[in-house]
Enzyme design. Sequence first.
Site, PDB file in Angstrom:
ATOM      1  N   GLU A 266       0.484  -2.463  -3.786  1.00 20.61           N
ATOM      2  CA  GLU A 266      -0.672  -1.493  -3.133  1.00 20.61           C
ATOM      3  C   GLU A 266      -1.074  -2.445  -2.006  1.00 20.61           C
ATOM      4  O   GLU A 266      -1.814  -3.319  -2.294  1.00 20.61           O
ATOM      5  CB  GLU A 266      -1.815  -1.001  -4.172  1.00 20.61           C
ATOM      6  CG  GLU A 266      -1.329   0.089  -5.037  1.00 20.61           C
ATOM      7  CD  GLU A 266      -1.131   1.364  -4.273  1.00 20.61           C
ATOM      8  OE1 GLU A 266      -1.603   1.448  -3.274  1.00 20.61           O
ATOM      9  OE2 GLU A 266      -0.623   2.305  -4.924  1.00 20.61           O
TER      10      GLU A 266
ATOM     11  N   CYS B 286      -9.835  -0.270  -0.800  1.00 17.23           N
ATOM     12  CA  CYS B 286      -8.666  -0.117  -0.024  1.00 17.23           C
ATOM     13  C   CYS B 286      -8.921   1.595   0.306  1.00 17.23           C
ATOM     14  O   CYS B 286      -8.315   1.921   1.030  1.00 17.23           O
ATOM     15  CB  CYS B 286      -7.547  -0.344  -0.734  1.00 17.23           C
ATOM     16  SG  CYS B 286      -7.439  -0.084  -2.497  1.00 17.23           S
TER      17      CYS B 286
END
Lengths: 536, 463
Positions: free
Chosen positions: A294, A328
């Site tokens: 990720e 994020c």
Amino acid sequence: MNDVDGSQLPGFANEPHLDFSRAESRDAFADALAHVQAKLPLNEPLVINGRRIETSERIKILSPSDVSLVVGESACAGQAETELAIDAAEKAFHDWAATSAAERANLLLKVAEITRVRRLELAAIEVFECAKPWREADADICEAIDFMEYYAREMLRLGEPLRLQPDVLGEKNELVRLPLGVVAVIGPWNFPLAIPVGMMSAALVAGNTIVWKPARQSPLILGEMMRIFEEAGVSEGVINYLPGLGETAGRMLVESPRVHMIAFTGSREVGLSILRAAGKVPAGQRFVKRMVVEMGGKNAMIVDASADIDAALGDILVSAFGYSGQKCSALSRLIVHESIADELIKRFRDAVDSLKIAPAWDPGCQVNALIDNDARVRVERAIELGCRDGSAIYIGNLGEFENRGHYVAPAIFEGLPKDHELVRQEIFGPVVIVLRARTFEEAIEIANDSDYGLTGGVFSRTPSNLELARREMQCGNLYLNRAITGAIVGRQPFGGMKLSGIGDKAGGPGYLQQFMTSRAISENLMRHGYAPVKQT
Amino acid sequence: MMSPLIEPALDEARVEAETRRIGREIFAGRDRLRAGWSGLAHERLGESIMEMVMGDEELRHGLLRFVDAFPALHSSDQIARHFEEYLAPEGKLSAGMAAAFHQLAHLLGRTHWLSRYPVAWSSRRAIRLLARRFIAGNTPEHAAARLNEHQQHGFMFSVDLLGELVVSESEADAYQCRYLEMIEQLGQWVPPPADPAGRVFGPHINISIKLSSLTARFDPIDVNGTAAAVMRRVVPLLEAARDNDVFINIDMEHFTYRDLTLEIIRRLLETESLRGWDGIGMVAQAYLRDAETSLESMLEWLRDHNQPMTIRLVKGAYWDSEVLWASQRGWPAPVLSVKRHTDAQYERMTRRLLAEHAFVRTAIASHNVRSIAHALALANEMRVPQSQFELQMLYGMSGALGRALVSMGRRVRIYTPCGEPIAGMAYLVRRILENTSNESFLRQASHAGDEERLLADPKETRL
Ligand SMILES: Cc1cc2nc3c(=O)[nH]c(=O)nc-3n(C[C@H](O)[C@H](O)[C@H](O)COP(=O)(O)OP(=O)(O)OC[C@H]3O[C@@H](n4cnc5c(N)ncnc54)[C@H](O)[C@@H]3O)c2cc1C
């Protein structure tokens, strides 16, 4: 250990966050902070094969909110310790893989229960170690609990052999799932418990053994968590806690021919280098490495002409400045329909000017310190660039926090060229870039004009525009008329597309299978033309 | 030091009988007034729109969303497009909708419903009328005519300023200015009523405020920070109110704000410059599970501090959102889930408040004839002085009921919101939601008949 009976287990439910409007919650949280503060500095040795190992090299943790406060230190694994940790995980694999799915799920549920009991203390550690404000810290612990509860149930489902279809007389076809081996879990510091525990518990419950490397910035909270796993009875060597640096321990784990899988959450730069390194197959390595990576986002929120601006503003603030933008999923590009842009920008600017910068332990903190000095320098540089190349809508002022910790005041820019670095690259700080669109269609084009595709959002009260967004927005998590951060396990499985990462969504039905391989078994049940009617 | 009243034993049967008798009297008065009164255009229209959407969930849902989006729509094209998307998806109308349009078209004197510009024109007009039903004017000055009218008809009033959500300190400052202006000037626009019956006690200018509009950061996680920010703005308001002989009521909002709001009220009452002034009021919400405990601890505090207080008793305006939010967060709902439990708790709290009439002035804010009649019966029975008790209703919801109560010699105050349409939409949506809800008393009582059931004791009613 008693096995859990899957049919008796209540369905998955999210761990409720604390209700801070209740005095009991506020008092309990303040007490936990005092309790943890009295125990500082913390010290965490490595845990390899159940043994605690000190190293001469240390990782020191100063509180980002106030660098005069020493939160603690951890050991720092070198080459030798990393090898030891891989050895231990490799040795433990056989027995751990042989346990039943129910037994492993049970362990996870037990850990979840202990975590629940100790959630305030864990949250308090994050407040000091990572400058997580109260609500964010509490939410992080709840999410960690959610991951464990969710993956435990997923394992009970996947642990049953899958009867393959179509069923044919005289033939038994089933799919069984098997663990991979040693998994290296390399976590970020921004959700210091939830993300590392999520990745690790998925690997664990699937039957793998683990080398667990926390981010350099947040080893302490995971040291505490390691003790909880031990208390719940995890066998030696199954989880090996290995604080260390990315360049040494991290690199060795990624390159080791004995590590089957890497689960990583972090920056794009590191993520891509891991993918490259792991793509090499050294002599003696008998598998292709699996990877779940990720890598962040450059997330856009569109505010349409028909948007409820009151509602949008509140959620924009939360999405862009929650944990000072160090998520994020954070909002980084605000795309505004021309017809409402001036009004929205003015109110947004004033609202940002009203945010309170404070140490994370202050319950009124809305903008916390950044994680470390590198982050501060990087974001300050981005703000300088913005001032140089664009027009500043707002540049905040740190006031008394100038030199206490790694604070950076919020900033908003517009008028940057569309391929400018601030429009393209993740900033990971309290900085928002405003872009104007003439139509809703153009807004979607701007949103999609990015390497990343993690989260995205739309505020609109026009049903057909919401429909268009559902079809066209290139992001893994699309949020309509709400904040774009704060994904909840089960309800909003989380993960991106494009250069935001590879791998199935965390907290969703496809995640756990990534930590397993499978075997399709077909048995011929026919003997001399006879086969039982009921095939078991 | 005021001592707690020993509650005198009441003749329960008589209170109940009186409640029914008064209730019937109110209904009769309402029906009489209704017969001779066809209402203003906007009242009639509002009534018909609400009639139409009741019982048609799809239409109700579409209408609420359309009304919600309306202020953001600036061109006829946009209005028509949203009208179609919300109310005629896929270009076709349900049978219920078609009938509704027919009626609406008839009311507005238009016939070409489905072509664009008439749609925009008519819905603009319909929504403006709907808003006018519940919102008295864009500014207090505009609303002054309505307020004077209230007084001429024997009502008192409380003015509320509708506004955008406050997201910044400068917006909170702007709010404070608007309130200050209103405090200083409303008296000029609305002179005191010539009051033959002597029904007005205390200031005739009465203003309702929401504390959350006085800071960008009304957050219960930070009690001291929030209280300090709010006090900085509200103390000057209250001082000005005292100097101008204006009463200020502090409204109650969502449950997450309740304890913080009460805490700020206590801090205000202890503020040196406001000591001894009794021009501040507060609200108790009967739909909260812990409403009685919360009220009890506030009463105890007030008694300990020798502080007279006006308390408005309401059921609570945020039932739907409280239930939704709690379920999304996995928290127990803070509100009761059975309507008649709210009604019964309202009656218990009425009794509790009236028993403290030595230092509590009670405002019964409800449109429910049973709740009102019960309070009136109790007030008689407990010999509560006129000055310590009044009824309150919302602008646009009192109608014939309010007039009937005034003609019975009751003191009735109308809560009168004013504000720009954009800011008012959230309020308007709440009112439409309430007026079209199955549980709403007004809805159930909108037609004659069934009065006995509506007057039944909520603690006994089995549905
Ligand atoms: C002058 C005035 C001032 C007000 N100020 C405030 C204020 O400051 N804060 C505030 O919150 N409200 C306030 N209200 C609104 C009030 O709370 C009610 O929403 C409104 O008056 C409707 O209640 P009722 O007694 O008139 O009607 P009813 O029809 O008898 O009661 C409706 C109410 O019952 C409750 N209810 C509905 N369904 C259920 C259910 N399933 N289970 C349990 N309870 C249910 C809800 O509270 C609903 O509003 C005020 C009302 C007035 C008249």
